[in-house]
Design a protein around this motif. Structure first.
Motif, PDB file in Angstrom:
ATOM      1  N   ARG A 245       7.692  -0.872  -4.586  1.00  0.00           N
ATOM      2  CA  ARG A 245       8.584   0.245  -4.896  1.00  0.00           C
ATOM      3  C   ARG A 245       7.858   1.580  -4.718  1.00  0.00           C
ATOM      4  N   THR A 246       6.603   1.634  -5.223  1.00  0.00           N
ATOM      5  CA  THR A 246       5.842   2.884  -5.137  1.00  0.00           C
ATOM      6  C   THR A 246       5.574   3.240  -3.675  1.00  0.00           C
ATOM      7  N   GLN A 247       5.263   2.237  -2.841  1.00  0.00           N
ATOM      8  CA  GLN A 247       4.977   2.537  -1.429  1.00  0.00           C
ATOM      9  C   GLN A 247       6.259   2.994  -0.730  1.00  0.00           C
ATOM     10  N   ARG A 248       7.344   2.313  -1.033  1.00  0.00           N
ATOM     11  CA  ARG A 248       8.617   2.687  -0.393  1.00  0.00           C
ATOM     12  C   ARG A 248       9.009   4.111  -0.782  1.00  0.00           C
ATOM     13  N   ASP A 249       8.888   4.426  -2.074  1.00  0.00           N
ATOM     14  CA  ASP A 249       9.244   5.770  -2.540  1.00  0.00           C
ATOM     15  C   ASP A 249       8.368   6.842  -1.916  1.00  0.00           C
ATOM     16  N   ASN A 250       7.137   6.444  -1.508  1.00  0.00           N
ATOM     17  CA  ASN A 250       6.219   7.432  -0.938  1.00  0.00           C
ATOM     18  C   ASN A 250       6.087   7.309   0.578  1.00  0.00           C
ATOM     19  N   GLY A 251       6.928   6.520   1.185  1.00  0.00           N
ATOM     20  CA  GLY A 251       6.940   6.396   2.641  1.00  0.00           C
ATOM     21  C   GLY A 251       5.696   5.729   3.210  1.00  0.00           C
ATOM     22  N   VAL A 252       5.079   4.830   2.465  1.00  0.00           N
ATOM     23  CA  VAL A 252       3.874   4.147   2.958  1.00  0.00           C
ATOM     24  C   VAL A 252       4.267   2.773   3.502  1.00  0.00           C
ATOM     25  N   ASP A 253       3.710   2.432   4.666  1.00  0.00           N
ATOM     26  CA  ASP A 253       4.039   1.158   5.310  1.00  0.00           C
ATOM     27  C   ASP A 253       3.069   0.067   4.855  1.00  0.00           C
TER      28      ASP A 253
ATOM     29  N   LEU B 104      -2.872   2.861   0.058  1.00  0.00           N
ATOM     30  CA  LEU B 104      -1.681   2.703  -0.779  1.00  0.00           C
ATOM     31  C   LEU B 104      -1.676   3.718  -1.918  1.00  0.00           C
ATOM     32  N   VAL B 105      -0.455   4.061  -2.356  1.00  0.00           N
ATOM     33  CA  VAL B 105      -0.301   5.037  -3.445  1.00  0.00           C
ATOM     34  C   VAL B 105      -0.316   4.291  -4.784  1.00  0.00           C
ATOM     35  N   PRO B 106      -1.163   4.733  -5.733  1.00  0.00           N
ATOM     36  CA  PRO B 106      -1.249   4.032  -7.032  1.00  0.00           C
ATOM     37  C   PRO B 106       0.068   4.101  -7.809  1.00  0.00           C
ATOM     38  N   CYS B 107       0.313   3.085  -8.610  1.00  0.00           N
ATOM     39  CA  CYS B 107       1.531   3.041  -9.427  1.00  0.00           C
ATOM     40  C   CYS B 107       1.295   3.826 -10.712  1.00  0.00           C
ATOM     41  N   THR B 108       2.298   4.551 -11.142  1.00  0.00           N
ATOM     42  CA  THR B 108       2.115   5.345 -12.354  1.00  0.00           C
ATOM     43  C   THR B 108       2.449   4.551 -13.617  1.00  0.00           C
ATOM     44  N   LEU B 109       3.432   3.675 -13.543  1.00  0.00           N
ATOM     45  CA  LEU B 109       3.812   2.916 -14.743  1.00  0.00           C
ATOM     46  C   LEU B 109       2.750   1.876 -15.077  1.00  0.00           C
ATOM     47  N   ARG B 110       2.411   1.783 -16.358  1.00  0.00           N
ATOM     48  CA  ARG B 110       1.465   0.742 -16.762  1.00  0.00           C
ATOM     49  C   ARG B 110       2.196  -0.585 -16.975  1.00  0.00           C
ATOM     50  N   ILE B 111       1.416  -1.664 -16.820  1.00  0.00           N
ATOM     51  CA  ILE B 111       1.988  -3.007 -16.999  1.00  0.00           C
ATOM     52  C   ILE B 111       1.332  -3.671 -18.216  1.00  0.00           C
TER      53      ILE B 111
ATOM     54  N   GLU C 258      -6.287 -11.365   6.545  1.00  0.00           N
ATOM     55  CA  GLU C 258      -7.149 -10.188   6.460  1.00  0.00           C
ATOM     56  C   GLU C 258      -6.907  -9.588   5.081  1.00  0.00           C
ATOM     57  N   VAL C 259      -8.002  -9.276   4.392  1.00  0.00           N
ATOM     58  CA  VAL C 259      -7.885  -8.816   3.006  1.00  0.00           C
ATOM     59  C   VAL C 259      -8.613  -7.484   2.828  1.00  0.00           C
ATOM     60  N   GLY C 260      -7.994  -6.563   2.118  1.00  0.00           N
ATOM     61  CA  GLY C 260      -8.641  -5.278   1.804  1.00  0.00           C
ATOM     62  C   GLY C 260      -8.432  -4.965   0.328  1.00  0.00           C
ATOM     63  N   VAL C 261      -9.447  -4.340  -0.293  1.00  0.00           N
ATOM     64  CA  VAL C 261      -9.312  -4.016  -1.724  1.00  0.00           C
ATOM     65  C   VAL C 261      -8.818  -2.584  -1.872  1.00  0.00           C
ATOM     66  N   HIS C 262      -7.826  -2.386  -2.740  1.00  0.00           N
ATOM     67  CA  HIS C 262      -7.321  -1.040  -3.051  1.00  0.00           C
ATOM     68  C   HIS C 262      -7.766  -0.711  -4.465  1.00  0.00           C
ATOM     69  N   CYS C 263      -8.710   0.236  -4.524  1.00  0.00           N
ATOM     70  CA  CYS C 263      -9.351   0.540  -5.806  1.00  0.00           C
ATOM     71  C   CYS C 263      -8.351   1.143  -6.790  1.00  0.00           C
ATOM     72  N   GLN C 264      -8.260   0.546  -7.980  1.00  0.00           N
ATOM     73  CA  GLN C 264      -7.485   1.099  -9.094  1.00  0.00           C
ATOM     74  C   GLN C 264      -6.038   1.420  -8.708  1.00  0.00           C
ATOM     75  N   LEU C 265      -5.401   0.486  -8.036  1.00  0.00           N
ATOM     76  CA  LEU C 265      -4.020   0.706  -7.577  1.00  0.00           C
ATOM     77  C   LEU C 265      -3.012   0.595  -8.723  1.00  0.00           C
ATOM     78  N   ILE C 266      -3.343  -0.225  -9.728  1.00  0.00           N
ATOM     79  CA  ILE C 266      -2.410  -0.384 -10.850  1.00  0.00           C
ATOM     80  C   ILE C 266      -3.139  -0.127 -12.175  1.00  0.00           C
TER      81      ILE C 266
END
Ligand SMILES: CCCCCCCCCCCCC/C=C/[C@@H](O)[C@H](COP(=O)(O)O)NC(C)=O
Ligand SMILES: Nc1ncnc2c1ncn2[C@@H]1O[C@H](COP(=O)(O)OP(=O)(O)O)[C@@H](O)[C@H]1O
Ligand SMILES: [Ca+2]
Length: 572
Positions: free
Chosen positions: A236-244, A252-259, A542-550
């Protein structure tokens, strides 16, 4: 509205003793007044004097002047005034009070706060103070409420998803009996959705949920359910920010809501490794106090097409085979992993392939460190900053491995593997309290790539057993571990783009071959990837790490020196 003081101090009655009770904006403290000095101040409050320094956490002590307690305001859940009328009622609580006390001190308020219990558990405790005057009682309640309202990190409105079929199928009951009453006590409102099918929560979050009105999302279930929430929120966060999401290189754009995770699953490794225990009440309390723990997320692609995200374990070979087998035994509940684990261990299949990876050489920490990722982890803070500055991905080479090559900072290793595991965090869980990679970090932007080469059954068993003991599971000749930022895997007999769907065809093909040749000891060419408890449809990834995405409603495991396992690295 009348402005409430930040400092408050009174002598109040607690059970049958008088206490010096004070509030200084950070701590609520109550200290017993020795019996012979007992007197009543009649509700006069006076400036707070700080004569000694309180420890960070709630503490209870007994000195020569009686018991002393202090609670951080940030760990107070709620305060409520006791209804004056009810005091005359004949209820059990009041019956226990000596008649004289209740008559003399008819006003009272109760503070609910977090108390630390055994093995990282948190519990909700109540303390009730009695006052002579109603005005004083109200002043205490208002002042504490004012200070709680100023804690901006606390959630007020949460979206809750319950998987009624996770773990022992207790999700709904756990939420209703253990969690909802605590949320109500802390004045948190909720919208609750009991899922009706797999991916219900993911799809609702991705497309429908009105996220703006919430301060967080709570999932009641296991690692698979948490994974659904992560997929919903991240997509949802990527779609809202136009990221493919399909581009593996995309930031990737980090999510603001905590889980928040209320553990009600089979492994509960994400909850266990971020809180220190899989306990619903403890998790609910971490949500209420508004904790925040950032976490890395791996993205998994196949031929430039997005497959899935992973937060805990990406496992090929042993853990992939355990999961594939256990999916057919869901009816067994959590015990299916023990059954399938034993069976998979006996089959002892190895898989050929090529692993290439980009080592994370520009960061603090290694997978063999003795230090652990704990609450307030310095390494996560340091490496997190490094990543946020868009550090260039240049890595030094290590000339030390015979069957590896270097290609532009990447290392390439070909071999026969019993297991290939990427642990983005320790993966500590009740089965293995130290986890698959005990020194991995929750939020350092790396994953620990563990390669277990073909070895004897006996040696593999030694390796597995070391996950449950103090001995180092990496200190074995057939095991290596690398802290990486990206990695690729290609099975040896990799097919072209129109590659077989492993689940549908590959498995069937090879199990057929082995059934036709029961004496044959050969391994099938492919295993499957276990991605946080889900099977991936491809072996080449193929795997990549996204630091502190959530971010989670957690704080990492709190240090408990008494229980700390200062592992002796001697090998058995
Ligand atoms: C012979 C003794 C063997 C002891 C080996 C102990 C190692 C245990 C390490 C387990 C690491 C689990 C990582 C978490 C995986 C979850 O995502 C996944 C799914 O969990 P879920 O069913 O959603 O709770 N569980 C499994 C077992 O694959
Ligand atoms: N209502 C539902 N019916 C069936 N499956 C569901 C439902 N809700 C969620 N799931 C799926 O159940 C799987 C397992 O859930 P999880 O809560 O992780 O339990 P466990 O730890 O026992 O595997 C997840 O993959 C999730 O997608
Ligand atoms: Ca990590």
């Amino acid at each position: 509205m009348e402005k409430q003081p930040r400092l408050l101090a009174s002598q109040l009655l607690l059970k049958n003793s008088f206490f010096e009770v004070s509030l200084n904006g950070v701590l609520l403290t109550w200290k017993e007044i020795p019996t012979k000095k007992k007197r009543v101040s009649g509700g006069i409050h006076y400036p707070f004097k700080v004569g000694f320094c309180f420890p960070k956490f709630h503490r209870r002590g007994k000195g020569e002047s009686g018991t002393s307690h202090s609670v951080s305001v940030s760990e107070i859940l709620a305060v409520r005034e006791l209804d004056v009328d009810s005091k005359t009622k004949d209820d059990g609580r009041w019956q226990k009070m000596p008649q004289k006390s209740t008559e003399a001190y008819p006003y009272a308020f109760t503070v609910s706060y977090v108390e630390r219990a055994w093995q990282h558990r948190w519990r909700c405790s109540d303390v009730t103070f009695h006052c002579l005057e109603g005005a004083l009682c109200q002043q205490w309640v208002q002042t504490i409420r004012g200070q709680l309202a100023a804690l901006t990190s606390r959630p007020k409105h949460l979206l809750v998803y319950i998987n009624p079929y996770g773990g022992k199928q207790q999700g709904k009951c756990i939420y209703e009996q253990k969690v909802a009453p605590l949320f109500t006590c802390a004045s948190i409102s909720t919208d609750v959705i009991v899922t009706e099918h797999a991916n219900h929560a993911r799809d609702h979050l991705r497309t429908e949920a009105e996220l703006k009105q919430y301060d967080g999302v709570v999932c009641v279930g296991g690692d698979g359910m948490f994974s659904e929430i992560v997929h919903g929120l991240v997509s949802r966060t990527q779609r809202d920010n136009g990221v493919d999401q399909n581009s593996p290189e995309e930031k990737l754009v980090p999510c603001t809501l905590r889980i928040g995770i209320i553990p009600a699953g089979s492994t509960d490794c994400i909850c266990y490794a971020t809180v220190g225990i899989n306990d619903p009440v403890t998790s609910a309390l971490h949500i209420i106090v508004g904790d925040a723990q950032p976490m890395d997320v791996c993205s998994v692609h196949h031929n430039n097409t997005f497959l899935r995200y992973s937060v805990s374990l990406l496992g090929y070979g042993f853990y992939g085979d355990v999961l594939a087998d256990s999916e057919r035994k869901r009816w067994m509940g959590p015990a299916r992993y023990d059954f399938s684990g034993f069976k998979t261990f006996l089959t002892h299949h190895y898989y050929e392939g090529t692993v290439s990876f980009l080592p994370a050489t520009d960061i603090l920490g290694t997978p063999r460190d003795k230090t652990r990722c704990r609450a307030g982890c310095f390494i996560c803070q340091h490496n997190g900053q490094l990543y946020s500055e868009d550090a260039p991905e240049i890595c030094k080479t290590d000339p030390d491995v015979s069957d590896s090559e270097y290609e532009g900072g990447w290392r390439v290793i070909r071999g026969k593997f019993l297991a290939i595991n990427a642990a983005s965090m320790s993966c500590a869980c009740p089965r293995s309290p130290k986890g698959l990679s005990p020194a991995a970090h929750l939020a350092d932007g790396t994953t620990d790539l563990i390669l277990v080469r073909k070895c004897s059954r006996f040696n593999f068993l030694r390796h597995l057993l070391r996950h449950t003991s103090k001995y180092d599971q990496f200190d074995m000749t057939f095991v290596e571990v690398h802290r990486v930022r990206r990695f690729h895997f290609t099975p040896r007999h990799c097919q072209s783009d129109s590659e077989l769907d492993l689940r549908e065809n590959g498995k069937r093909l090879f199990s057929q071959i082995c059934r036709d040749h029961p004496a044959c000891s050969c391994s099938p060419a492919y295993s499957s990837w276990n991605c946080d408890g889900e099977i991936l449809p491809h072996a080449a990834i193929e795997v990549g790490v996204h630091c502190q995405l959530i971010k989670l409603f957690a704080r990492g495991i709190e240090e408990q020196p008494v229980f700390e396992d200062l592992a002796n690295p001697c090998a058995i």
